[in-house]
Design an enzyme around this catalytic site. Structure first.
Site, PDB file in Angstrom:
ATOM      1  N   GLY A  49       0.709  -1.211   0.045  1.00 42.76           N
ATOM      2  CA  GLY A  49      -0.294  -0.237  -0.100  1.00 42.76           C
ATOM      3  C   GLY A  49       1.106   0.686   0.196  1.00 42.76           C
ATOM      4  O   GLY A  49       2.094   1.218   0.744  1.00 42.76           O
ATOM      5  N   GLN A  54       3.152   9.883   1.119  1.00 47.09           N
ATOM      6  CA  GLN A  54       4.081   9.511   1.119  1.00 47.09           C
ATOM      7  C   GLN A  54       5.265  10.234  -0.038  1.00 47.09           C
ATOM      8  O   GLN A  54       6.089   9.591   0.135  1.00 47.09           O
ATOM      9  CB  GLN A  54       4.508   7.805   1.517  1.00 47.09           C
ATOM     10  N   CYS A  95       5.854   0.269   6.894  1.00 47.34           N
ATOM     11  CA  CYS A  95       5.778   1.109   6.493  1.00 47.34           C
ATOM     12  C   CYS A  95       6.477   1.615   5.166  1.00 47.34           C
ATOM     13  O   CYS A  95       7.911   1.427   5.593  1.00 47.34           O
ATOM     14  CB  CYS A  95       4.593   2.579   7.446  1.00 47.34           C
ATOM     15  N   LEU A  96       6.449   2.064   3.942  1.00 45.98           N
ATOM     16  CA  LEU A  96       7.243   2.197   3.374  1.00 45.98           C
ATOM     17  C   LEU A  96       8.411   3.235   3.538  1.00 45.98           C
ATOM     18  O   LEU A  96       9.292   3.823   3.598  1.00 45.98           O
ATOM     19  CB  LEU A  96       6.692   2.264   1.860  1.00 45.98           C
ATOM     20  N   HIS A 137      -4.976   1.847   7.453  1.00 43.74           N
ATOM     21  CA  HIS A 137      -3.410   2.314   7.516  1.00 43.74           C
ATOM     22  C   HIS A 137      -2.979   3.058   6.611  1.00 43.74           C
ATOM     23  O   HIS A 137      -2.746   5.172   6.732  1.00 43.74           O
ATOM     24  CB  HIS A 137      -2.576   1.387   7.716  1.00 43.74           C
ATOM     25  N   GLU A 138      -3.135   3.095   5.012  1.00 48.27           N
ATOM     26  CA  GLU A 138      -4.092   3.939   4.332  1.00 48.27           C
ATOM     27  C   GLU A 138      -4.796   5.078   4.588  1.00 48.27           C
ATOM     28  O   GLU A 138      -3.568   6.829   4.254  1.00 48.27           O
ATOM     29  CB  GLU A 138      -3.921   3.447   3.370  1.00 48.27           C
ATOM     30  N   HIS A 141      -2.752   7.799   6.760  1.00 48.87           N
ATOM     31  CA  HIS A 141      -1.576   8.852   5.512  1.00 48.87           C
ATOM     32  C   HIS A 141      -2.067   9.595   5.196  1.00 48.87           C
ATOM     33  O   HIS A 141      -2.147  11.379   5.584  1.00 48.87           O
ATOM     34  CB  HIS A 141      -0.932   7.568   4.568  1.00 48.87           C
TER      35      HIS A 141
HETATM   36  C1  QAP Z   1       1.184  -0.977   5.265  1.00 49.14           C
HETATM   37  O1  QAP Z   1       2.889  -1.351   3.876  1.00 49.14           O
HETATM   38  C2  QAP Z   1       0.870  -1.952   5.848  1.00 49.14           C
HETATM   39  O2  QAP Z   1       9.654  -1.893   6.199  1.00 49.14           O
HETATM   40  C3  QAP Z   1       1.844  -1.071   3.867  1.00 49.14           C
HETATM   41  O3  QAP Z   1      11.975  -2.944   4.004  1.00 49.14           O
HETATM   42  C4  QAP Z   1       1.870  -2.942   6.497  1.00 49.14           C
HETATM   43  O4  QAP Z   1       3.573  -2.081   2.296  1.00 49.14           O
HETATM   44  C5  QAP Z   1      -0.595  -2.761   5.645  1.00 49.14           C
HETATM   45  C6  QAP Z   1       8.164  -2.576   3.428  1.00 49.14           C
HETATM   46  C7  QAP Z   1       1.356  -4.184   6.942  1.00 49.14           C
HETATM   47  C8  QAP Z   1      -0.931  -3.760   6.633  1.00 49.14           C
HETATM   48  C9  QAP Z   1      -0.190  -4.603   7.145  1.00 49.14           C
HETATM   49  C10 QAP Z   1       8.232  -2.312   4.583  1.00 49.14           C
HETATM   50  C11 QAP Z   1       8.665  -2.982   2.533  1.00 49.14           C
HETATM   51  C12 QAP Z   1       6.455  -2.270   2.934  1.00 49.14           C
HETATM   52  C13 QAP Z   1       9.503  -1.666   4.888  1.00 49.14           C
HETATM   53  C14 QAP Z   1       3.603  -1.508   3.280  1.00 49.14           C
HETATM   54  C15 QAP Z   1      10.314  -2.450   3.610  1.00 49.14           C
HETATM   55  C16 QAP Z   1      10.166  -3.309   2.540  1.00 49.14           C
HETATM   56  C17 QAP Z   1       5.256  -1.517   3.731  1.00 49.14           C
HETATM   57 CO    CO Z   2       2.481   3.390   5.708  1.00 50.96          CO
END
Ligand code: QAP
Ligand code: CO
Length: 172
Positions: A49, A54, A95-96, A137-138, A141
């Protein structure tokens, strides 16, 4: 064919992550040009997401793909939460914008959201499980909220210090 241009992702604790996004007035050419760039940015970063906030675009636009095959993109424009289940569950989030950090956050297990899709058509999305968590989550943001704000001040400060140091090391 050229690769769609990706957008740089803001990293916590960048203050721009706390700006509140504005509604999108029309799903026009400008918006249609942003969507593929956000999807390319999310896929390249292995994310599920990404909110426009972001990538320093402070408009109510989200892209999501929680599919295993990474072939089911969802575009949510001007999302409005219509319903969130009173039942909540704590699950691991990342989170990215907060790379390498994962921690537990309590969220509703199911939500119903109304949003425009990438074509500007109004849709209702009923979600549970990972998709429901990702939507919440999004949408946070878009309100300027990052998941680490649900953690204790101590944890948040440690994360801040760690990411500031990592950022400095990357620039050294
Ligand atoms: C939000 O998060 C989310 O630390 C989206 O090194 C996360 O896409 C919603 C990511 C979990 C529900 C459950 C994070 C990639 C991606 C990192 C992401 C990383 C590489 C996070
Ligand atoms: Co995020």
């Amino acid at each position: 064919m050229t690769d769609t241009d990706r957008l740089p992702i803001l990293r916590y604790p960048d203050p721009r992550l706390h700006k509140v996004a504005q509604p999108i007035a029309a799903v026009d050419e400008r918006v249609r040009a942003i969507v593929p760039r956000m999807l390319a940015t999310m896929y390249a970063a292995q994310g599920i997401g990404l909110a426009a906030t972001q990538v320093d675009i402070h408009e109510r636009l989200i892209v999501i793909d929680v599919s295993e095959e990474r072939d089911q993109p969802l575009v949510l424009i001007n999302p409005e939460l219509e319903w969130a289940s009173p039942e909540k569950r704590k699950g691991e989030e990342g989170c990215l914008s907060v790379p390498g950090i994962y921690d537990g956050v309590e969220r509703s297990v199911a939500v119903r959201v109304r949003a425009l899709d990438g074509e500007g058509v109004s849709r209702v999305i009923e979600a549970e499980g990972l998709l429901a968590v990702c939507i919440q989550h999004e949408m946070d943001h878009l309100m300027g909220k990052v998941f680490v704000e649900y953690l204790s001040p101590l944890k948040r400060d440690r994360i801040k210090t760690k990411l500031v140091k990592a950022e400095r090391a990357a620039h050294a």
